[in-house]
Write an enzyme that holds these catalytic residues in place. Structure first.
Site, mmCIF file in Angstrom:
data_model
loop_
_atom_site.group_PDB
_atom_site.id
_atom_site.type_symbol
_atom_site.label_atom_id
_atom_site.label_comp_id
_atom_site.label_asym_id
_atom_site.label_seq_id
_atom_site.Cartn_x
_atom_site.Cartn_y
_atom_site.Cartn_z
ATOM 1 N N GLU A 174 33.551 52.327 23.993
ATOM 2 C CA GLU A 174 34.285 51.048 24.765
ATOM 3 C C GLU A 174 34.883 51.086 26.643
ATOM 4 O O GLU A 174 35.257 52.092 26.174
ATOM 5 C CB GLU A 174 35.352 50.916 23.708
ATOM 6 C CG GLU A 174 35.857 49.617 23.731
ATOM 7 C CD GLU A 174 37.116 50.085 22.976
ATOM 8 O OE1 GLU A 174 37.691 50.929 21.552
ATOM 9 O OE2 GLU A 174 38.527 49.870 23.286
ATOM 10 N N THR B 277 40.626 46.001 24.543
ATOM 11 C CA THR B 277 41.418 45.614 26.120
ATOM 12 C C THR B 277 41.568 44.023 26.189
ATOM 13 O O THR B 277 41.991 43.337 26.713
ATOM 14 C CB THR B 277 42.104 45.235 27.374
ATOM 15 O OG1 THR B 277 41.913 47.263 26.383
ATOM 16 C CG2 THR B 277 43.388 45.520 27.206
ATOM 17 N N LYS C 26 42.305 47.852 14.260
ATOM 18 C CA LYS C 26 42.575 48.857 15.079
ATOM 19 C C LYS C 26 44.086 49.011 15.306
ATOM 20 O O LYS C 26 44.635 48.107 15.735
ATOM 21 C CB LYS C 26 41.921 48.492 16.795
ATOM 22 C CG LYS C 26 42.875 49.676 17.445
ATOM 23 C CD LYS C 26 41.786 49.189 18.915
ATOM 24 C CE LYS C 26 43.020 49.517 20.374
ATOM 25 N NZ LYS C 26 42.289 49.232 21.638
#
Ligand code: ELE
Length: 215
Positions: free
Chosen positions: A41, A71, A131
């Site tokens: 990621e 993010t 997450k």
């Protein structure tokens, strides 16, 4: 199961690259893959994130490395990076518009959650997994307690996960873990010592695999 999600499951560890220098990206991704970490990621606050995603997507075969954006706080960023080749989108927080955008384009999405209410809200909105962030402050017991009533929701703790606590998170019910600082040493990459990153990845994946076998 969705193919992207199953490749994240196979990797067991999602490497979080924040602020990765463009000239180290492919070397780091290759070193991680060599060590068994095949999900990567790149966080959206990394300068030129869409170009980096395009670059890394074009450097590997589809089945070698699965690339995502981290993010992600808004649907514009989700769409832009999906168009650049990202296959999954992760956020530190819960954004239903980001989940909706990912589903529109057939991509995997994972909102950041801390509580059962947020986890259910994200899953109901169509997220593929959640997450649990930041994971270290709540610890493995929090995952275990949430998985009690919410066993159907795949959870990936991220934030402060390292070789010392990854096994505890997996044994508590995490299907995978996310790791940045404890996995990717940019100084080693700067020195050209990519084998250190491969070693760290190998150790991380070994810990996750053993914890899965025990769990
Ligand atoms: O904003 C996101 O999408 C994130 O993924 C937040 C953090 O960068 C990761 O949780 C990595 O944290 P460390 O493993 O502690 O370095």
């Amino acid at each position: 199961m969705n193919e992207t999600l199953s490749r994240i499951v196979d990797s067991g560890v999602v490497a979080v690259l924040r602020g990765v220098p463009a000239d180290q990206l492919i070397g780091i991704a290759e070193a991680l893959r060599e060590g068994g970490v095949t999900a990567v990621e790149i966080t959206a606050d990394t300068p030129g994130v869409a170009d980096l995603i395009e670059d890394v997507s074009g450097s590997f075969d589809d089945d070698e490395v699965v690339i995502g954006t981290g993010t992600v706080l808004d649907s514009e960023t989700a769409r832009t990076t999906l168009m650049a080749g990202a296959e999954f989108v992760v956020s530190p927080s819960l954004h239903e518009d980001v989940i909706e955008t990912c589903n529109r384009y057939g991509a995997v999405s994972a909102p950041g959650v801390m509580t059962p209410t947020e986890a259910v809200r994200g899953y109901e909105a169509g997220a593929d997994f959640v997450k649990v962030f930041p994971a270290k402050t709540v610890g493995p017991a929090h995952i275990g307690a949430m998985k009690g009533p919410l066993g159907q929701i795949p959870m990936m703790p991220t934030g402060g996960v390292g070789p010392d606590n990854a096994a505890d998170f997996v044994e508590a019910g995490a299907f995978a873990v996310g790791a940045g600082g404890a996995l990717v040493d940019y100084d080693a990459a700067e020195r050209g010592e990519y084998e250190e990153i491969t070693e760290a990845a190998r150790e991380f994946t070994r810990i996750v695999e053993e914890a899965r076998a025990d769990g």
